[in-house]
Design an enzyme around this catalytic site. Structure first.
Site, PDB file in Angstrom:
ATOM      1  N   ASP A  33      -3.966  18.648 -17.959  1.00  0.00           N
ATOM      2  CA  ASP A  33      -4.997  18.360 -17.177  1.00  0.00           C
ATOM      3  C   ASP A  33      -6.272  17.901 -17.815  1.00  0.00           C
ATOM      4  OD1 ASP A  33      -3.666  18.815 -14.571  1.00  0.00           O
ATOM      5  OD2 ASP A  33      -4.540  20.880 -14.615  1.00  0.00           O
TER       6      ASP A  33
ATOM      7  N   HIS B 107       2.751  16.691 -16.411  1.00  0.00           N
ATOM      8  CA  HIS B 107       1.345  16.277 -17.027  1.00  0.00           C
ATOM      9  C   HIS B 107       0.537  17.431 -17.595  1.00  0.00           C
ATOM     10  CE1 HIS B 107       0.135  17.419 -13.207  1.00  0.00           C
ATOM     11  NE2 HIS B 107      -1.112  17.625 -13.441  1.00  0.00           N
TER      12      HIS B 107
ATOM     13  N   ARG C 173       3.338  20.716   2.436  1.00  0.00           N
ATOM     14  CA  ARG C 173       2.799  21.720   1.325  1.00  0.00           C
ATOM     15  C   ARG C 173       1.229  21.473   1.120  1.00  0.00           C
ATOM     16  NH1 ARG C 173       1.685  21.698  -4.352  1.00  0.00           N
ATOM     17  NH2 ARG C 173       2.977  23.158  -5.343  1.00  0.00           N
TER      18      ARG C 173
ATOM     19  N   HIS D 170       2.386  20.774 -16.871  1.00  0.00           N
ATOM     20  CA  HIS D 170       3.270  21.177 -15.521  1.00  0.00           C
ATOM     21  C   HIS D 170       3.252  19.970 -14.786  1.00  0.00           C
ATOM     22  CE1 HIS D 170      -1.133  20.943 -15.477  1.00  0.00           C
ATOM     23  NE2 HIS D 170      -1.141  20.921 -14.085  1.00  0.00           N
TER      24      HIS D 170
END
EC number: 1.14.11.7
Length: 703
Positions: free
Chosen positions: A577, A575, A657, A647
């Site tokens: 941002d 996508h 994570r 990204h």
């Protein structure tokens, strides 16, 4: 509202709907058949099906999810049928003259409202308000998420054919979902299926159009005509459905409806203009394939472009001329089609007057209404002070690329360009000077890669932004403040069902610290390191204006045990941002619901004791990886937020994570509200701390 706008509104409301293929909306329009028993709200059935799936009740999941899909389809059908029924039974009366001139019109409006409420309540078996759902549920059904759960449940029940059908239906609207693509291949290999898979949510007008193109390219013009004509009937029917669904409740961005101070006509105008814009843009909706953001260019006109030549090839010159003139209603200056018109007219018998052959009747009323809508929206935008930019719905880059573009006998000069956008477009340009390489401001920070080394624009990778001790402290405080689904509208698994997402904001951390639920020092560290990151980004990219926080979020994603076998989906799909990435068109649309005001992004990692989870940049095709970054304590990746930097995150297959995600804006109007509140909390804490030091109290004096 200005007089001219009000008159235009009345004219548009009174304009008869274009004639459709199939049942007509006349006075004799039959009433919709009543339902057998109350229709269950699809959102409740959906929630029940998902709950059954996660509890291991796969038969219950299939039962409720299939019922939810049926309920959703039936609700759409009831709303459409009631809208048609009430429009036919309760036509809007034109205003009269003299005192009370507007009363006949508003009486007709009230009667139609009563008809609509009565019709829907009767067919639904209860009030229509029971069937209003949240934006999240509406989005899930638009993205076909129920089919994702269905394919998994059917697999558990060893119903491979139904699992394959559900998987294909989901994949058609989510073509970037690599895991589903692999599932379909596995199902095919296991079942040894050769037949084409069925899309349970296929749009008939798109299916017929595609079939028409296929037969046209095979020179089977009789079949092509059949499918293109069928596609047009289905298109106009679907347009009617789309317009009816636009008449539902609307959102009022500037005020809550009940608390509005606007006048009667302002309230009417606000609601009606939202409905009208929605209806006006149905042409874009109908030209957009599932899972895509951009419509098929020149979609409706292309039907008539194909038909004009197909009819010519089968010797029906009058119909060819009608279709050519229909195409010219969209593109009156298209020289190729103008030449075609002259050619077709030369083929008519002497008894036929070419001037008597007009554009297709099915299109004339449609275009007339569309133009009137555009004029009214433009007039209202000027008079009522809202912004609206009329899209070019019929954009064409030269027509179709084939030898049949112009009939034989007509001069052809130059090659044609295909009507669809096929070429790869260059990345969008950023509307400001691009610089990088400014000072990093803090000692111990290590520069790793710049934009060129990361194969992109406005990118930087840094290490040692956090120390090992700070990473441990942040990881510790995360376990005390994070909530499942925080920052994702309460969704436990917003991007993939194979991971659990937890999050927290700076303000929440400070609140917990102030209440003693986590160490205040650790909560303050979250605030301080985010400010440190902001200063680094602002300095490195050498920005001439202040960079403000747009959103700050600590997020941990955890691999769910038992769901990691053969994973090839992404933890976070590719996508951008601040725009809606459209990989097929190689475009990024800077329009809502994207956060269009975001200018820079940064991710500050807290750990590396997990498997997978690499951050990746791609080309705008969302497939070609240009850089891959393995997170570790203190590492920070920062980049500009637009379509130049698509990204995503690879699947986390083991462990947890954690990172601090930061988005920044150059526009102070879009500053993060919680950040401003957090600044105030920090100011109070600093003041209290300063007060304690200023008093210099001797502990013995307190005894």
């Amino acid at each position: 509202m200005r007089e001219s706008t009000w008159v235009s509104l009345l004219l548009l409301l009174l304009l008869p709907a274009p004639q459709r293929g199939g049942p007509q909306d006349g006075r004799g329009s039959p009433e919709p058949e009543p339902e057998r028993g109350p229709l269950q709200p699809f959102d409740l059935l959906y929630a029940s099906g998902v709950a059954a799936y996660y509890s291991g009740d796969y038969e219950g999941a299939v039962r409720d999810l299939e019922a939810a899909l049926r309920s959703h389809r039936r609700l759409r059908d009831i709303r459409t049928r009631c809208a048609r029924h009430c429009a036919a039974r309760r036509p809007l009366a034109p205003p009269g003259a003299g005192p009370g001139a507007e009363l006949p019109f508003f009486r007709a409006v009230l009667e139609r409202a009563r008809c609509s409420r009565s019709c829907q309540s009767q067919r639904l078996g209860g009030p229509a308000s029971r069937h209003r759902v949240s934006e999240d549920v509406r989005s899930d059904f638009q993205r076909r998420v129920p089919y994702n759960y269905l394919q998994r449940a059917y697999i558990k029940l060893n119903q491979l054919d139904k699992a394959m059908e559900a998987a294909h239906t989901f994949f058609m609207a989510n073509p970037e979902h690599m895991e589903m693509q692999q599932n379909i291949e596995d199902y095919k290999a296991t079942a040894r299926v050769e037949a084409p898979l069925v899309d349970r949510e296929a749009k008939p007008h798109l299916e017929s159009y595609n079939a028409g193109v296929k037969h046209y390219e095979a020179d089977d013009f009789e079949a092509a005509i059949k499918y293109f004509e069928q596609a047009l009937r289905e298109y106009f029917n679907e347009d009617m459905v789309c317009r009816a669904l636009c008449e539902g409740p609307q959102r009022f961005e500037e005020y809550e409806y009940l608390g509005s101070k606007g006048s009667l006509y302002e309230a009417i105008a606000d609601h009606y203009m939202q409905v009208l814009v929605c209806q006006h843009e149905c042409v874009r909706e109908l030209a957009t394939r599932p899972g895509r953001l951009s419509p098929i260019e020149n979609f409706l006109p292309l039907h008539y472009d194909y038909l004009q030549f197909a009819y010519y090839r089968v010797g029906e010159y009058v119909k060819a001329l009608e279709c050519a003139k229909a195409y010219l209603m969209f593109h009156p200056d298209d020289q190729d089609v103008l030449d075609n018109v002259d050619f077709y007219e030369s083929l008519l018998d002497d008894s036929t007057d070419p001037a008597s052959i007009e554009a297709r009747e099915d299109l004339t009323a449609f275009v007339k209404r569309h133009k009137l809508e555009a004029e009214l929206i433009k007039s209202a935008a000027e008079g009522l002070g809202f912004s609206y930019s009329e899209p070019n719905y019929w954009i064409s880059y030269g027509g179709r690329q084939d030898e049949n573009r112009v009939p034989s006998g007509v001069n052809m000069d130059g090659a044609e360009v295909h009507g669809l956008s096929m070429g790869k477009k260059s990345p969008p340009k950023i509307g400001r000077d691009l610089r990088e390489g400014g000072p990093l401001l803090y000692e111990n920070i290590t520069f790793v890669y710049n934009s060129e080394q990361l194969n992109g624009t406005q990118r930087v990778l840094l290490d040692n932004v956090l120390s090992e001790e700070q990473c441990r402290e942040l990881h510790s405080v995360a376990s005390g403040i994070m909530l499942v689904g925080d920052g994702y509208r309460g969704k436990t698994s917003p991007h993939t069902p194979n991971e659990k997402f937890e999050g927290a904001t700076v303000l929440k951390a400070l609140k917990f610290g102030y209440e003693g639920r986590v160490p205040l020092k650790s909560a303050r560290l979250f605030y301080d390191i985010s400010e440190k990151a902001r200063k680094i980004v602002e300095s490195y990219f050498m920005l001439n204006s202040t960079l403000y926080f747009s959103y700050t979020h600590m997020v941990c994603r955890t691999a769910l045990s038992g769901q990691q076998d053969r994973r090839n989906d992404l933890s976070h799909p590719i996508h951008a941002d601040n725009c809606l990435l459209d990989p097929e068109a190689n475009e990024c649309w800077k329009e809502p619901p994207a956060y269009t005001f975001r200018d820079y992004s940064a991710l500050l990692y807290m750990n590396d004791d997990f498997e997978g989870g690499e951050f990746i940049f791609t080309e705008m095709d969302a497939k070609t990886v240009t850089a891959s970054i393995k997170p570790k304590c203190g590492r920070m990746i920062s980049f500009s937020s637009g379509g130049e930097n698509p990204h995503g995150v690879k699947a986390v297959t083991r462990g947890q994570r954690c990172a601090v995600a930061l988005w920044f804006t150059l526009d102070p109007l879009y500053r993060e509200l919680e950040r401003i509140q957090a600044d105030e909390v920090i100011a109070i804490l600093d003041q209290e701390q300063h007060g304690k030091h200023g008093l210099n109290i001797n502990p013995k004096d307190e005894l």
